[in-house]
Design a protein around this motif. Structure first.
Motif, PDB file in Angstrom:
ATOM      1  N   VAL A  45       0.864  -1.186   0.000  1.00 41.60           N
ATOM      2  CA  VAL A  45       0.000   0.000   0.000  1.00 41.60           C
ATOM      3  C   VAL A  45       0.895   1.228   0.000  1.00 41.60           C
ATOM      4  O   VAL A  45       2.034   1.191   0.460  1.00 41.60           O
ATOM      5  N   SER A  46       0.359   2.331  -0.518  1.00 37.16           N
ATOM      6  CA  SER A  46       1.142   3.558  -0.626  1.00 37.16           C
ATOM      7  C   SER A  46       0.971   4.420   0.616  1.00 37.16           C
ATOM      8  O   SER A  46      -0.121   4.528   1.169  1.00 37.16           O
ATOM      9  N   PHE A  47       2.077   5.054   1.007  1.00 39.19           N
ATOM     10  CA  PHE A  47       2.047   6.076   2.042  1.00 39.19           C
ATOM     11  C   PHE A  47       2.751   7.305   1.472  1.00 39.19           C
ATOM     12  O   PHE A  47       3.979   7.340   1.386  1.00 39.19           O
ATOM     13  N   GLY A  48       1.962   8.278   1.028  1.00 39.50           N
ATOM     14  CA  GLY A  48       2.543   9.412   0.331  1.00 39.50           C
ATOM     15  C   GLY A  48       2.918   9.046  -1.090  1.00 39.50           C
ATOM     16  O   GLY A  48       2.547   7.985  -1.612  1.00 39.50           O
ATOM     17  N   ASP A  49       3.686   9.902  -1.720  1.00 37.92           N
ATOM     18  CA  ASP A  49       4.026   9.719  -3.131  1.00 37.92           C
ATOM     19  C   ASP A  49       5.169   8.748  -3.366  1.00 37.92           C
ATOM     20  O   ASP A  49       5.272   8.144  -4.436  1.00 37.92           O
ATOM     21  N   LYS A  50       6.032   8.587  -2.361  1.00 41.50           N
ATOM     22  CA  LYS A  50       7.263   7.844  -2.603  1.00 41.50           C
ATOM     23  C   LYS A  50       7.441   6.590  -1.752  1.00 41.50           C
ATOM     24  O   LYS A  50       8.337   5.796  -2.012  1.00 41.50           O
ATOM     25  N   THR A  51       6.589   6.421  -0.732  1.00 42.36           N
ATOM     26  CA  THR A  51       6.780   5.316   0.199  1.00 42.36           C
ATOM     27  C   THR A  51       5.758   4.223  -0.039  1.00 42.36           C
ATOM     28  O   THR A  51       4.558   4.490  -0.147  1.00 42.36           O
ATOM     29  N   VAL A  52       6.241   2.997  -0.119  1.00 46.38           N
ATOM     30  CA  VAL A  52       5.371   1.825  -0.220  1.00 46.38           C
ATOM     31  C   VAL A  52       5.557   0.997   1.036  1.00 46.38           C
ATOM     32  O   VAL A  52       6.682   0.695   1.436  1.00 46.38           O
ATOM     33  N   LEU A  53       4.444   0.641   1.668  1.00 47.96           N
ATOM     34  CA  LEU A  53       4.477  -0.146   2.892  1.00 47.96           C
ATOM     35  C   LEU A  53       4.045  -1.574   2.603  1.00 47.96           C
ATOM     36  O   LEU A  53       3.113  -1.811   1.827  1.00 47.96           O
ATOM     37  N   LYS A  54       4.716  -2.510   3.228  1.00 48.25           N
ATOM     38  CA  LYS A  54       4.330  -3.907   3.139  1.00 48.25           C
ATOM     39  C   LYS A  54       3.289  -4.179   4.222  1.00 48.25           C
ATOM     40  O   LYS A  54       3.501  -3.899   5.397  1.00 48.25           O
ATOM     41  N   VAL A  55       2.154  -4.704   3.829  1.00 48.31           N
ATOM     42  CA  VAL A  55       1.065  -4.955   4.772  1.00 48.31           C
ATOM     43  C   VAL A  55       1.431  -6.097   5.708  1.00 48.31           C
ATOM     44  O   VAL A  55       1.900  -7.159   5.271  1.00 48.31           O
ATOM     45  N   GLN A  56       1.207  -5.864   6.997  1.00 53.12           N
ATOM     46  CA  GLN A  56       1.498  -6.866   8.019  1.00 53.12           C
ATOM     47  C   GLN A  56       0.202  -7.487   8.536  1.00 53.12           C
ATOM     48  O   GLN A  56      -0.879  -6.891   8.451  1.00 53.12           O
ATOM     49  N   ASN A  57       0.324  -8.673   9.114  1.00 59.16           N
ATOM     50  CA  ASN A  57      -0.827  -9.427   9.612  1.00 59.16           C
ATOM     51  C   ASN A  57      -1.274  -8.866  10.958  1.00 59.16           C
ATOM     52  O   ASN A  57      -0.522  -8.898  11.940  1.00 59.16           O
ATOM     53  N   LEU A  58      -2.496  -8.364  11.019  1.00 62.06           N
ATOM     54  CA  LEU A  58      -3.033  -7.807  12.258  1.00 62.06           C
ATOM     55  C   LEU A  58      -3.063  -8.846  13.370  1.00 62.06           C
ATOM     56  O   LEU A  58      -2.813  -8.524  14.538  1.00 62.06           O
ATOM     57  N   GLU A  59      -3.360 -10.080  13.029  1.00 59.61           N
ATOM     58  CA  GLU A  59      -3.525 -11.127  14.040  1.00 59.61           C
ATOM     59  C   GLU A  59      -2.274 -11.316  14.884  1.00 59.61           C
ATOM     60  O   GLU A  59      -2.354 -11.600  16.082  1.00 59.61           O
ATOM     61  N   THR A  60      -1.134 -11.147  14.290  1.00 58.80           N
ATOM     62  CA  THR A  60       0.123 -11.421  15.002  1.00 58.80           C
ATOM     63  C   THR A  60       0.898 -10.154  15.342  1.00 58.80           C
ATOM     64  O   THR A  60       1.995 -10.238  15.896  1.00 58.80           O
ATOM     65  N   PHE A  61       0.349  -8.988  15.039  1.00 60.57           N
ATOM     66  CA  PHE A  61       1.070  -7.739  15.258  1.00 60.57           C
ATOM     67  C   PHE A  61       1.122  -7.394  16.740  1.00 60.57           C
ATOM     68  O   PHE A  61       0.115  -7.484  17.450  1.00 60.57           O
ATOM     69  N   ASP A  62       2.281  -6.973  17.197  1.00 60.08           N
ATOM     70  CA  ASP A  62       2.483  -6.556  18.588  1.00 60.08           C
ATOM     71  C   ASP A  62       2.412  -5.029  18.654  1.00 60.08           C
ATOM     72  O   ASP A  62       3.245  -4.333  18.067  1.00 60.08           O
ATOM     73  N   PHE A  63       1.424  -4.482  19.367  1.00 62.81           N
ATOM     74  CA  PHE A  63       1.231  -3.039  19.466  1.00 62.81           C
ATOM     75  C   PHE A  63       2.102  -2.386  20.534  1.00 62.81           C
ATOM     76  O   PHE A  63       2.042  -1.167  20.699  1.00 62.81           O
ATOM     77  N   THR A  64       2.895  -3.157  21.226  1.00 61.30           N
ATOM     78  CA  THR A  64       3.766  -2.589  22.253  1.00 61.30           C
ATOM     79  C   THR A  64       4.729  -1.574  21.633  1.00 61.30           C
ATOM     80  O   THR A  64       5.400  -1.860  20.642  1.00 61.30           O
TER      81      THR A  64
END
Length: 342
Positions: A45-64
């Motif tokens: 997914v895009s973040f701004g014009d130049k940055t592409v983010l790799k989508v991570q799995n919500l189920e295993t994501f650590d919000f700490t």
């Protein structure tokens, strides 16, 4: 200085708009995480014009260690993961309906009730329904000046309120209608192409739909519990942008000129009301804009101290993503979110 921000539901229409809005407004981010279900993990997914983010799995994501969670994954998913994120110390701003009417969760529109942010108890803040947001932005300055007794509103809500699937269905049905192919509704109860459907969300016992109920109870929670509200919510064949025809009865006398002046000075409101051909804003014209646009301001002679007006807003921006980002900005401005070094 910067903040670690997790965007939950990043592959959906609102999630993508959240990422776009964060970038456009130059929100002070140190790091951004794009989260979605396991089936979307690994996509880009895009973040701004130049940055592409790799989508991570919500189920295993650590919000700490994450400061802010901007959630728009659907109510059932938020019910599970928003409390988990909050327990890890991440302030959650949730765009679903899951927590809106819980008494210990603030329901916030920054132009209307920013003071509610001082009452965060569970680490969760609720973003109101899209149709409620644009209406209360317009009603707030009028209520402060003239005191509202009663609101009667009819909405004309775009299919993007039903997500990407709703937009896809309108496009597909429109194509099929033009060549006289068979249409079988999937996302909506009836054909939406070239049609209007007075039914959004589930029916309730009193004959209202849940969307209509949301507008009633959310307006009263945000603005004033003594205001009487009745809504009729209609899905229309527009891709983006909600419109509303609003009739308001006030306690105090009000003129059109006074109302227009009050609205012109209000934050988040643009008045376009020239009373000639094209002297108003339509849903198509509000796409990509941040404000709620008010037009067709006129006296309602059927009640004492009555006004009628038309308002439109981009439901993916002010009705969802922008309002959530503005809440985060207000948290920072009020000193309610500890700053962390970039």
């Amino acid at each position: 200085m910067g903040y670690r921000v997790a965007v939950v539901g990043a592959t959906g229409a609102v999630g993508r708009e959240l990422l776009k809005t964060l970038a456009e407004r130059k929100f002070p981010v140190k790091e951004v995480a794009a989260l979605a279900s396991g089936r979307s993990a690994g996509s880009d997914v895009s973040f701004g014009d130049k940055t592409v983010l790799k989508v991570q799995n919500l189920e295993t994501f650590d919000f700490t260690g994450w400061d802010i969670g901007l959630f728009s994954p659907g109510a059932a998913v938020s019910a599970i993961h928003a409390p988990r994120a909050a327990a890890a110390g991440c302030i959650v701003i949730d765009n679903t309906s899951q927590f809106r009417m819980e008494p210990d969760v603030p329901l916030v529109v920054p132009e209307v009730n920013p003071q509610a942010l001082t009452r965060i108890r569970r680490g969760i803040i609720a973003n109101p329904n899209c149709s409620t947001i644009q209406m209360v932005v317009a009603l707030k300055p009028l209520h402060d000046r003239f005191r509202i007794r009663r609101v009667v509103v009819a909405t004309y809500q775009s299919v993007s309120g039903a997500g990407k699937e709703g937009m896809d269905e309108l496009l597909l049905q429109s194509r099929r209608s033009l060549v006289h192919d068979q249409i079988v509704p999937q996302q909506f109860t009836k054909q939406i192409a070239f049609n209007c459907i007075p039914h959004i969300d589930k029916f309730m016992e009193d004959g209202s739909t849940k969307e209509e109920w949301k507008m009633v109870v959310e307006t009263r929670k945000i603005l004033d519990p003594d205001i009487k509200v009745i809504a009729t919510c209609v899905r229309v064949p527009v891709f983006i942008g909600h419109a509303e025809a609003v009739n308001v009865e006030f306690e105090n006398p009000v003129t059109v000129a006074e109302a227009r002046a009050v609205l012109r000075d209000a934050p988040g409101v643009t008045v376009m009301d020239t009373r000639d051909d094209g002297g108003y804003i339509t849903p198509l014209e509000c796409q990509g804009e941040d404000d709620t646009f008010v037009s067709r301001i006129r006296k309602d002679p059927t009640v004492e101290n009555g006004l009628a007006f038309w308002c439109v807003a981009d439901n993916l921006r002010k009705g969802a993503a922008l309002n959530a980002v503005q809440i985060a900005e207000t948290l920072i401005a009020q000193g309610l979110l500890a700053k962390k070094a970039a």
